[in-house]
Write a protein that holds these residues in place. Structure first.
Motif, PDB file in Angstrom:
ATOM      1  N   LYS A  60     -22.289  -7.726  23.452  1.00  0.00           N
ATOM      2  CA  LYS A  60     -22.076  -8.231  24.811  1.00  0.00           C
ATOM      3  C   LYS A  60     -22.670  -9.626  24.938  1.00  0.00           C
ATOM      4  N   ILE A  61     -22.045 -10.424  25.781  1.00  0.00           N
ATOM      5  CA  ILE A  61     -22.561 -11.745  26.125  1.00  0.00           C
ATOM      6  C   ILE A  61     -22.648 -11.814  27.646  1.00  0.00           C
ATOM      7  N   ARG A  62     -23.816 -12.205  28.143  1.00  0.00           N
ATOM      8  CA  ARG A  62     -24.003 -12.353  29.586  1.00  0.00           C
ATOM      9  C   ARG A  62     -23.705 -13.808  29.953  1.00  0.00           C
ATOM     10  N   LEU A  63     -22.831 -13.974  30.930  1.00  0.00           N
ATOM     11  CA  LEU A  63     -22.452 -15.298  31.416  1.00  0.00           C
ATOM     12  C   LEU A  63     -23.161 -15.531  32.753  1.00  0.00           C
ATOM     13  N   ASP A  64     -24.334 -16.133  32.696  1.00  0.00           N
ATOM     14  CA  ASP A  64     -25.157 -16.293  33.898  1.00  0.00           C
ATOM     15  C   ASP A  64     -24.530 -17.188  34.953  1.00  0.00           C
ATOM     16  N   PHE A  65     -23.542 -17.986  34.570  1.00  0.00           N
ATOM     17  CA  PHE A  65     -22.892 -18.855  35.555  1.00  0.00           C
ATOM     18  C   PHE A  65     -21.856 -18.112  36.386  1.00  0.00           C
ATOM     19  N   ILE A  66     -21.527 -16.877  36.018  1.00  0.00           N
ATOM     20  CA  ILE A  66     -20.609 -16.062  36.820  1.00  0.00           C
ATOM     21  C   ILE A  66     -21.477 -15.171  37.699  1.00  0.00           C
ATOM     22  N   GLU A  67     -21.634 -15.603  38.962  1.00  0.00           N
ATOM     23  CA  GLU A  67     -22.570 -14.958  39.875  1.00  0.00           C
ATOM     24  C   GLU A  67     -21.906 -14.114  40.966  1.00  0.00           C
ATOM     25  N   SER A  68     -20.702 -14.472  41.390  1.00  0.00           N
ATOM     26  CA  SER A  68     -20.068 -13.787  42.528  1.00  0.00           C
ATOM     27  C   SER A  68     -18.916 -12.904  42.066  1.00  0.00           C
ATOM     28  N   ASP A  69     -18.481 -12.017  42.973  1.00  0.00           N
ATOM     29  CA  ASP A  69     -17.308 -11.184  42.681  1.00  0.00           C
ATOM     30  C   ASP A  69     -16.084 -12.057  42.442  1.00  0.00           C
ATOM     31  N   GLU A  70     -15.933 -13.115  43.236  1.00  0.00           N
ATOM     32  CA  GLU A  70     -14.787 -14.013  43.056  1.00  0.00           C
ATOM     33  C   GLU A  70     -14.794 -14.617  41.654  1.00  0.00           C
ATOM     34  N   GLN A  71     -15.929 -15.142  41.220  1.00  0.00           N
ATOM     35  CA  GLN A  71     -16.012 -15.743  39.887  1.00  0.00           C
ATOM     36  C   GLN A  71     -15.706 -14.712  38.805  1.00  0.00           C
ATOM     37  N   ARG A  72     -16.196 -13.480  38.979  1.00  0.00           N
ATOM     38  CA  ARG A  72     -15.956 -12.420  37.991  1.00  0.00           C
ATOM     39  C   ARG A  72     -14.469 -12.076  37.917  1.00  0.00           C
ATOM     40  N   GLU A  96      -4.258  -8.173  42.965  1.00  0.00           N
ATOM     41  CA  GLU A  96      -4.479  -7.461  44.226  1.00  0.00           C
ATOM     42  C   GLU A  96      -5.965  -7.401  44.558  1.00  0.00           C
ATOM     43  N   GLU A  97      -6.793  -7.112  43.569  1.00  0.00           N
ATOM     44  CA  GLU A  97      -8.234  -7.035  43.799  1.00  0.00           C
ATOM     45  C   GLU A  97      -8.789  -8.390  44.253  1.00  0.00           C
ATOM     46  N   LEU A  98      -8.338  -9.459  43.626  1.00  0.00           N
ATOM     47  CA  LEU A  98      -8.780 -10.795  44.008  1.00  0.00           C
ATOM     48  C   LEU A  98      -8.254 -11.160  45.397  1.00  0.00           C
ATOM     49  N   GLY A  99      -6.993 -10.844  45.684  1.00  0.00           N
ATOM     50  CA  GLY A  99      -6.416 -11.104  47.000  1.00  0.00           C
ATOM     51  C   GLY A  99      -7.144 -10.354  48.104  1.00  0.00           C
ATOM     52  N   GLU A 100      -7.496  -9.097  47.856  1.00  0.00           N
ATOM     53  CA  GLU A 100      -8.241  -8.306  48.842  1.00  0.00           C
ATOM     54  C   GLU A 100      -9.606  -8.919  49.119  1.00  0.00           C
ATOM     55  N   LEU A 101     -10.243  -9.443  48.082  1.00  0.00           N
ATOM     56  CA  LEU A 101     -11.531 -10.109  48.253  1.00  0.00           C
ATOM     57  C   LEU A 101     -11.383 -11.315  49.179  1.00  0.00           C
ATOM     58  N   TYR A 102     -10.326 -12.111  48.960  1.00  0.00           N
ATOM     59  CA  TYR A 102     -10.109 -13.288  49.804  1.00  0.00           C
ATOM     60  C   TYR A 102      -9.822 -12.909  51.255  1.00  0.00           C
ATOM     61  N   VAL A 103      -9.060 -11.836  51.475  1.00  0.00           N
ATOM     62  CA  VAL A 103      -8.774 -11.386  52.843  1.00  0.00           C
ATOM     63  C   VAL A 103     -10.077 -10.955  53.522  1.00  0.00           C
ATOM     64  N   LYS A 104     -10.947 -10.242  52.787  1.00  0.00           N
ATOM     65  CA  LYS A 104     -12.241  -9.839  53.350  1.00  0.00           C
ATOM     66  C   LYS A 104     -13.082 -11.058  53.709  1.00  0.00           C
ATOM     67  N   GLU A 105     -12.892 -12.158  52.968  1.00  0.00           N
ATOM     68  CA  GLU A 105     -13.655 -13.383  53.227  1.00  0.00           C
ATOM     69  C   GLU A 105     -13.024 -14.233  54.331  1.00  0.00           C
ATOM     70  N   GLU A 112      -1.173 -16.541  52.025  1.00  0.00           N
ATOM     71  CA  GLU A 112      -2.393 -17.330  51.835  1.00  0.00           C
ATOM     72  C   GLU A 112      -3.260 -16.855  50.657  1.00  0.00           C
ATOM     73  N   PRO A 113      -3.456 -15.543  50.453  1.00  0.00           N
ATOM     74  CA  PRO A 113      -4.249 -15.136  49.292  1.00  0.00           C
ATOM     75  C   PRO A 113      -3.632 -15.613  47.969  1.00  0.00           C
ATOM     76  N   ALA A 114      -2.308 -15.573  47.860  1.00  0.00           N
ATOM     77  CA  ALA A 114      -1.639 -16.041  46.641  1.00  0.00           C
ATOM     78  C   ALA A 114      -1.877 -17.534  46.437  1.00  0.00           C
ATOM     79  N   ARG A 115      -1.807 -18.292  47.521  1.00  0.00           N
ATOM     80  CA  ARG A 115      -2.065 -19.741  47.420  1.00  0.00           C
ATOM     81  C   ARG A 115      -3.494 -20.001  46.961  1.00  0.00           C
ATOM     82  N   LYS A 116      -4.433 -19.229  47.494  1.00  0.00           N
ATOM     83  CA  LYS A 116      -5.838 -19.382  47.120  1.00  0.00           C
ATOM     84  C   LYS A 116      -6.036 -19.026  45.639  1.00  0.00           C
ATOM     85  N   ILE A 117      -5.422 -17.942  45.185  1.00  0.00           N
ATOM     86  CA  ILE A 117      -5.530 -17.549  43.777  1.00  0.00           C
ATOM     87  C   ILE A 117      -4.957 -18.640  42.894  1.00  0.00           C
TER      88      ILE A 117
END
Length: 128
Positions: A60-72, A96-105, A112-117
Motif C-alpha cells: 500500500k502507498i498512502r497519498l497524504d495529499f488526498i485529504e477529502s472525499d472529493e479528492q479520493r 454517480e458517487e462523485l455527483g451525489e457528493l457535489y449535490v450534497k455540497e 451541473e454535477p456532470a459539468r463539475k466532474i
C-alpha cells in the motif's frame, strides 16, 4: 450466486469478481504485485479494492495529499479509467458517487454535477 461482471477487453470475455480476484492472486504470486493499493491521507482506499480482496497484505502507498472525499473519488476515477477499460456499470457507479457528493455540497441537481466532474477531472462531458 450472482457476481458483478467485469469485461476483459484484451480477451473479449467477461470475468466475474471471483475470477478477477483469483487472477490477481495468481499474477501476484507469479509475476509480483506490480501495482500497489493507493490510500488517501485517512487510510481509505483510493484504488485497489480488488487487490486487497486478493491479498489483504498487498503493498500500500498512502497519498497524504488526498485529504477529502472529493479528492479520493476524483483520484479513483482517474486511476481506473487511465489504467484499464472500465465497464460501463462501474464507471456509472463512480460518477454517480462523485455527483451525489457535489449535490450534497450544494451543486444543483441535473446537468451541473456532470459539468463539475468534467471541470475537476478534465474529462469531456461527452465521455461522462
Amino acid at each position: 450466486m450472482l457476481f458483478s461482471l467485469y469485461i476483459c477487453s484484451r480477451w473479449g470475455f467477461a470475468l466475474d469478481v471471483e475470477e478477477l480476484i483469483m487472477g490477481l492472486r495468481f499474477s501476484g504470486e507469479r509475476v509480483g504485485q506490480l501495482y500497489p493499493v493507493l490510500l488517501d491521507k485517512h487510510g481509505n482506499v483510493v484504488d485497489g479494492l480488488h487487490r486487497l480482496k486478493a491479498d489483504p497484505n498487498w503493498p500500500k502507498i498512502r497519498l497524504d495529499f488526498i485529504e477529502s472525499d472529493e479528492q479520493r473519488l476524483v483520484a479513483r476515477l482517474i486511476a481506473n479509467v487511465c489504467r484499464r477499460n472500465v465497464p460501463a456499470e462501474e464507471k456509472s457507479r463512480m460518477l454517480e458517487e462523485l455527483g451525489e457528493l457535489y449535490v450534497k455540497e450544494g451543486v444543483k441537481p441535473g446537468a451541473e454535477p456532470a459539468r463539475k466532474i468534467s471541470e475537476v477531472t478534465g474529462m469531456s462531458l461527452r465521455w461522462l
